[in-house]
Design a protein around this motif. Structure first.
Motif, PDB file in Angstrom:
ATOM      1  N   ALA A 143       1.018  -1.090   0.020  1.00 43.92           N
ATOM      2  CA  ALA A 143       0.008   0.124   0.149  1.00 43.92           C
ATOM      3  C   ALA A 143       0.738   1.280  -0.017  1.00 43.92           C
ATOM      4  CB  ALA A 143      -0.937   0.016   1.177  1.00 43.92           C
ATOM      5  N   GLU A 144       1.796   1.211   0.709  1.00 46.69           N
ATOM      6  CA  GLU A 144       2.918   2.369   0.607  1.00 46.69           C
ATOM      7  C   GLU A 144       3.429   2.625  -0.836  1.00 46.69           C
ATOM      8  OE1 GLU A 144       7.206   3.436   2.818  1.00 46.69           O
ATOM      9  OE2 GLU A 144       5.916   2.191   3.499  1.00 46.69           O
ATOM     10  N   ASP A 145       3.730   1.504  -1.414  1.00 46.04           N
ATOM     11  CA  ASP A 145       4.019   1.846  -2.830  1.00 46.04           C
ATOM     12  C   ASP A 145       3.276   2.497  -3.854  1.00 46.04           C
ATOM     13  OD1 ASP A 145       6.904   0.923  -2.095  1.00 46.04           O
ATOM     14  OD2 ASP A 145       6.424  -1.082  -2.456  1.00 46.04           O
ATOM     15  N   ARG A 165      18.098   9.683   2.740  1.00 50.00           N
ATOM     16  CA  ARG A 165      17.111   8.685   2.587  1.00 50.00           C
ATOM     17  C   ARG A 165      17.999   7.142   2.756  1.00 50.00           C
ATOM     18  NH1 ARG A 165      11.953   8.011   2.168  1.00 50.00           N
ATOM     19  NH2 ARG A 165      10.850   6.209   1.244  1.00 50.00           N
ATOM     20  N   VAL A 166      17.538   6.302   3.225  1.00 51.19           N
ATOM     21  CA  VAL A 166      18.293   5.030   3.281  1.00 51.19           C
ATOM     22  C   VAL A 166      17.485   3.991   2.524  1.00 51.19           C
ATOM     23  CG1 VAL A 166      17.732   4.364   5.591  1.00 51.19           C
ATOM     24  CG2 VAL A 166      19.519   3.037   4.612  1.00 51.19           C
ATOM     25  N   LEU A 167      18.013   3.055   1.735  1.00 54.69           N
ATOM     26  CA  LEU A 167      17.484   1.955   1.027  1.00 54.69           C
ATOM     27  C   LEU A 167      17.850   0.528   1.341  1.00 54.69           C
ATOM     28  CD1 LEU A 167      17.285   3.574  -2.552  1.00 54.69           C
ATOM     29  CD2 LEU A 167      15.637   4.005  -0.556  1.00 54.69           C
ATOM     30  N   THR A 168      17.091  -0.408   1.714  1.00 53.69           N
ATOM     31  CA  THR A 168      17.711  -1.598   1.909  1.00 53.69           C
ATOM     32  C   THR A 168      16.932  -2.613   0.864  1.00 53.69           C
ATOM     33  OG1 THR A 168      16.046  -1.663   3.818  1.00 53.69           O
ATOM     34  CG2 THR A 168      18.319  -1.364   4.258  1.00 53.69           C
ATOM     35  N   CYS A 183      12.829   7.986   7.317  1.00 53.09           N
ATOM     36  CA  CYS A 183      13.409   8.435   5.900  1.00 53.09           C
ATOM     37  C   CYS A 183      13.991   7.040   5.168  1.00 53.09           C
ATOM     38  CB  CYS A 183      14.200   9.414   5.747  1.00 53.09           C
ATOM     39  SG  CYS A 183      13.310  11.145   6.394  1.00 53.09           S
ATOM     40  N   ALA A 184      13.276   5.830   5.080  1.00 54.56           N
ATOM     41  CA  ALA A 184      13.718   4.765   4.505  1.00 54.56           C
ATOM     42  C   ALA A 184      12.913   4.333   3.614  1.00 54.56           C
ATOM     43  CB  ALA A 184      13.963   3.829   5.825  1.00 54.56           C
ATOM     44  N   GLY A 185      13.411   3.415   2.567  1.00 55.07           N
ATOM     45  CA  GLY A 185      12.724   2.942   1.565  1.00 55.07           C
ATOM     46  C   GLY A 185      13.371   1.450   1.103  1.00 55.07           C
ATOM     47  N   VAL A 186      12.890   1.009  -0.083  1.00 54.72           N
ATOM     48  CA  VAL A 186      13.483  -0.209  -0.461  1.00 54.72           C
ATOM     49  C   VAL A 186      14.020  -0.272  -1.882  1.00 54.72           C
ATOM     50  CG1 VAL A 186      12.775  -2.722  -1.109  1.00 54.72           C
ATOM     51  CG2 VAL A 186      11.786  -1.646   0.771  1.00 54.72           C
ATOM     52  N   CYS A 187      15.165  -0.827  -1.923  1.00 52.86           N
ATOM     53  CA  CYS A 187      15.685  -1.057  -3.150  1.00 52.86           C
ATOM     54  C   CYS A 187      15.540  -2.442  -3.794  1.00 52.86           C
ATOM     55  CB  CYS A 187      17.281  -0.618  -3.317  1.00 52.86           C
ATOM     56  SG  CYS A 187      18.402  -1.347  -2.333  1.00 52.86           S
ATOM     57  N   TYR A 188      14.468  -2.367  -4.298  1.00 45.78           N
ATOM     58  CA  TYR A 188      14.055  -3.931  -4.658  1.00 45.78           C
ATOM     59  C   TYR A 188      14.935  -4.942  -5.754  1.00 45.78           C
ATOM     60  CZ  TYR A 188       9.476  -2.481  -2.962  1.00 45.78           C
ATOM     61  OH  TYR A 188       8.441  -2.519  -1.957  1.00 45.78           O
ATOM     62  N   THR A 189      14.675  -6.048  -5.541  1.00 49.22           N
ATOM     63  CA  THR A 189      15.861  -7.166  -6.503  1.00 49.22           C
ATOM     64  C   THR A 189      14.751  -7.542  -7.441  1.00 49.22           C
ATOM     65  OG1 THR A 189      16.969  -7.257  -4.301  1.00 49.22           O
ATOM     66  CG2 THR A 189      17.153  -8.755  -6.107  1.00 49.22           C
ATOM     67  N   GLY A 190      15.217  -7.729  -8.539  1.00 48.71           N
ATOM     68  CA  GLY A 190      14.506  -8.181  -9.524  1.00 48.71           C
ATOM     69  C   GLY A 190      15.315  -9.582 -10.075  1.00 48.71           C
ATOM     70  N   VAL A 191      14.578 -10.150 -11.197  1.00 48.36           N
ATOM     71  CA  VAL A 191      15.135 -11.360 -11.738  1.00 48.36           C
ATOM     72  C   VAL A 191      14.908 -11.512 -13.134  1.00 48.36           C
ATOM     73  CG1 VAL A 191      13.174 -12.813 -11.485  1.00 48.36           C
ATOM     74  CG2 VAL A 191      15.587 -13.911 -11.300  1.00 48.36           C
ATOM     75  N   ASP A 197      10.976  -3.586 -13.061  1.00 44.86           N
ATOM     76  CA  ASP A 197      10.125  -2.886 -12.171  1.00 44.86           C
ATOM     77  C   ASP A 197      11.139  -2.305 -10.821  1.00 44.86           C
ATOM     78  OD1 ASP A 197       7.867  -3.837 -13.188  1.00 44.86           O
ATOM     79  OD2 ASP A 197       7.672  -5.776 -12.322  1.00 44.86           O
ATOM     80  N   ALA A 198      12.047  -3.337 -10.538  1.00 42.51           N
ATOM     81  CA  ALA A 198      13.043  -2.697  -9.347  1.00 42.51           C
ATOM     82  C   ALA A 198      13.620  -1.444  -9.987  1.00 42.51           C
ATOM     83  CB  ALA A 198      14.106  -3.859  -9.505  1.00 42.51           C
ATOM     84  N   CYS A 199      13.987  -1.240 -11.302  1.00 38.57           N
ATOM     85  CA  CYS A 199      14.606   0.047 -11.301  1.00 38.57           C
ATOM     86  C   CYS A 199      13.600   1.223 -11.374  1.00 38.57           C
ATOM     87  CB  CYS A 199      15.071  -0.047 -13.070  1.00 38.57           C
ATOM     88  SG  CYS A 199      16.642  -1.174 -12.912  1.00 38.57           S
ATOM     89  N   GLN A 200      12.465   0.856 -11.883  1.00 40.42           N
ATOM     90  CA  GLN A 200      11.239   1.895 -11.668  1.00 40.42           C
ATOM     91  C   GLN A 200      10.992   2.427 -10.242  1.00 40.42           C
ATOM     92  OE1 GLN A 200       8.539   2.101 -14.823  1.00 40.42           O
ATOM     93  NE2 GLN A 200       9.089   4.297 -13.925  1.00 40.42           N
ATOM     94  N   SER A 201      11.097   1.143  -9.490  1.00 38.71           N
ATOM     95  CA  SER A 201      10.981   1.479  -8.079  1.00 38.71           C
ATOM     96  C   SER A 201      12.041   2.146  -7.488  1.00 38.71           C
ATOM     97  CB  SER A 201      10.722   0.268  -7.066  1.00 38.71           C
ATOM     98  OG  SER A 201       9.498  -0.382  -7.655  1.00 38.71           O
ATOM     99  N   LEU A 202      13.166   2.010  -7.776  1.00 31.90           N
ATOM    100  CA  LEU A 202      14.455   2.699  -7.348  1.00 31.90           C
ATOM    101  C   LEU A 202      14.428   4.211  -7.738  1.00 31.90           C
ATOM    102  CD1 LEU A 202      17.335   2.871  -6.268  1.00 31.90           C
ATOM    103  CD2 LEU A 202      18.201   2.523  -8.622  1.00 31.90           C
ATOM    104  N   TYR A 203      13.883   4.425  -9.153  1.00 31.25           N
ATOM    105  CA  TYR A 203      13.472   5.942  -9.351  1.00 31.25           C
ATOM    106  C   TYR A 203      12.586   6.724  -8.155  1.00 31.25           C
ATOM    107  CZ  TYR A 203      12.971  10.184 -11.844  1.00 31.25           C
ATOM    108  OH  TYR A 203      12.617  11.504 -12.183  1.00 31.25           O
ATOM    109  N   LEU A 204      11.562   5.724  -8.119  1.00 28.41           N
ATOM    110  CA  LEU A 204      10.486   6.497  -7.127  1.00 28.41           C
ATOM    111  C   LEU A 204      11.156   6.731  -5.778  1.00 28.41           C
ATOM    112  CD1 LEU A 204       7.449   4.311  -7.938  1.00 28.41           C
ATOM    113  CD2 LEU A 204       7.976   6.700  -8.703  1.00 28.41           C
ATOM    114  N   GLU A 205      12.037   6.004  -5.522  1.00 24.40           N
ATOM    115  CA  GLU A 205      12.946   6.114  -4.083  1.00 24.40           C
ATOM    116  C   GLU A 205      13.613   7.476  -4.282  1.00 24.40           C
ATOM    117  OE1 GLU A 205      12.174   5.091  -1.407  1.00 24.40           O
ATOM    118  OE2 GLU A 205      11.224   3.234  -1.889  1.00 24.40           O
ATOM    119  N   TYR A 206      14.367   7.694  -5.462  1.00 20.40           N
ATOM    120  CA  TYR A 206      14.968   9.195  -5.641  1.00 20.40           C
ATOM    121  C   TYR A 206      14.078  10.178  -5.510  1.00 20.40           C
ATOM    122  CZ  TYR A 206      18.821   6.243  -7.526  1.00 20.40           C
ATOM    123  OH  TYR A 206      19.998   5.290  -7.680  1.00 20.40           O
TER     124      TYR A 206
END
Length: 516
Positions: free
Chosen positions: A27-29, A196-199, A220-228, A417-426
């Motif tokens: 929901a946060e995303d 911001r910190v990402l994990t 101020c924390a988010g997620v740097c998602y992992t894809g495959v 998807d992971a790179c798209q989410s990383l941009y949103l974290e930026y």
């Protein structure tokens, strides 16, 4: 599923980036799936500095992740500059990592630091841990921000190591407290010099992440998602040339060992990975054989343990490319016994190959894979009996060809998807910018500079010593001591001057007696 439209509010013009769909699971995303703005260079996409000591062609999860992030951000229209140990002379002084000779570390050239500070970056992303040069870049930008009152760039840290778990695993008693103090002095400044910190998951390193909680309670924390890459890691890999080769080797090995099932484990062979526990559990799995894919400093010890227990283990060493893709696909079960992962990319690759997995029930794995695999695929950490039970349940389903436990490939996040989410974290980091230091941080700031420079120089000197000693100071000193001992023993075996005189006299007397 939602559509994320990214647009950039530039100084003189607006620029739209290529659109991509992103799977946002929480929901946060989803709340951030609105049109977002990020200041950028006029008429260009946002400029990103990505600073990491782990980049391809290094072989580890962080290096692979950073390489994919860089390409993914470029495909989104970002201008990405990489700063890494192989950036070249004039930019960094590169040296081997004294604890891992397959990796490198760096000391940034002060002149290049000035060039970076004069470059109009929109985002500075530093990949941690132990990236001391990256921390200096963050500190310099934060100091410049406080002086000039300039909000650019957004300062982002991504954390990819379980430092707290490593301290718990490798230290005891007072040493544990000293290690904790050392790392707090080293990394405690990070929340004050970044936005911001990402994990890799929200459960990664909570003790570290909580340092980014602001005075108003905002974390101020988010997620740097992992894809495959589902094109590379696929169940179809078993039908490739390498897949057929591995299948024949599997059948031959199981026949020789008189076993029914093959368990595969992929990863670096080091103490914290828990592979020794998996090997020990084979005593409770009489129908199972194990293939270990990967290499590392703990391999000789694991080979010795396998021989002592007389269990069926084969060490395949480092594999890459199609050989690696295919070895997942022919496994009956994939097991990752590590308790210190930040995500577990090998688990993701096994799932993409449509192979059942069994994992310890640690917070990171529970968050990352709890919706993908059944609950009984998790075992209680450090409980070897429960591990064996979980493995047997999954293998029983495999034998019966039951659908339970087979992963749903649609639930696996792609790298796009992971790179798209990383941009949103930026984008979010650009909203979290702070322009001041707290009083405590301001007082500690000069001390921290001196401390980190001292640590960096110590790492460099230690790496040179280990390089000179061939990788191990202990073995070098042992070898030199053995050489000296051999020479001393050889010297003592030489006849003395008196003994030579006595021998000569005896020979002379013998000759005189013959002549008489």
């Amino acid at each position: 599923m939602c559509r994320v439209n990214l647009s950039f509010e530039c100084d003189n013009a607006n620029r739209s980036l290529p659109q991509r769909s992103a799977s946002i699971s929480s929901a946060e995303d989803r709340s951030s799936c609105s049109t977002s703005t990020l200041e950028c260079t006029p008429s260009k996409g946002p400029r990103v500095l990505l600073c990491s000591e782990n980049v391809p062609p290094q072989v580890n999860g962080i290096a692979r992740r950073i390489g994919i992030y860089a390409e993914g951000l470029r495909s989104l229209g970002c201008q990405v500059d990489l700063l890494h140990p192989d950036s070249g002379r004039g930019k960094v002084l590169s040296h081997v990592n004294p604890w891992n000779f397959t990796a490198r570390m760096m000391l940034i050239d002060p002149r290049h630091m000035l060039n970076i500070l004069s470059t109009p970056y929109d985002v500075v992303h530093i990949v941690m841990p132990a990236n001391l040069s990256g921390m200096w870049v963050l500190a310099a930008f934060k100091l410049l921000r406080c002086i000039k009152r300039d909000s650019k760039p957004a300062l982002v840290v991504s954390w990819h190591c379980n430092i707290v778990d490593y301290i718990q695993h490798f230290s005891v008693g007072p040493l544990r407290a000293l290690c904790s103090l050392f790392f707090f002095m080293l990394f405690g400044m990070l929340p004050f010099i970044s936005d911001r910190v990402l994990t890799p998951t929200r459960k990664s390193e909570p003790q570290i992440v909580n340092l980014w909680k602001r005075s108003d309670g905002e974390l101020c924390a988010g997620v740097c998602y992992t894809g495959v890459n589902k094109a590379e890691f696929s169940p179809d890999s078993k039908d490739t040339k390498w897949g057929r080769t591995w299948q024949m080797a599997k059948e031959k090995f199981l026949t020789q060992e008189n076993r029914k099932h093959l368990i595969v484990c992929v990863g670096r062979l080091s103490p914290e990975k828990g592979v020794d526990e998996l090997i020990k559990s084979l005593k409770d799995l009489p129908d199972c054989a194990l293939w270990l894919v990967g290499d590392g400093p703990f391999r000789p010890e694991l080979e010795r343990l396998s021989r002592e227990l007389s269990v069926s283990v084969k060490f395949l060493g480092y594999q890459s490319g199609e050989a690696l893709h295919s070895v997942y696909a022919i496994a009956d079960l994939f097991v990752c016994p590590s308790l210190t992962e930040t995500f577990g990319q090998t688990v993701n690759e096994a799932l993409a190959s449509r192979v059942r997995v069994a994992l310890p029930n640690v917070p990171v794995f529970a968050e990352a894979y709890g919706q993908v695999i059944p609950k009984d695929a998790f075992w209680e950490p450090l409980n070897r009996i429960d591990m064996a039970k979980s493995i047997l349940i999954q293998l029983d389903r495999h034998s019966k060809d039951e659908p339970i436990g087979l992963p749903d490939l649609d639930k696996l996040r792609s790298w796009d998807d992971a790179c798209q989410s990383l941009y949103l974290e930026y984008v979010q980091a650009s909203r979290n910018r702070q322009h001041t230091f707290t009083l405590l941080a301001g007082l500690y700031f000069p001390i921290w500079w001196i401390f980190t420079i001292t640590v960096a120089l110590s790492f460099f000197i230690f790496s040179q010593i280990r390089t000179f000693c061939g990788g191990s100071v202990r073995f070098f000193l042992k070898a030199r001591a053995e050489d000296v001992l051999v020479k001393v023993q050889s010297f003592h075996r030489l006849p003395s001057f008196n003994s030579l005189q006595q021998t000569e006299a005896a020979v002379n007397n013998s000759g005189r007696y013959r002549s008489e």
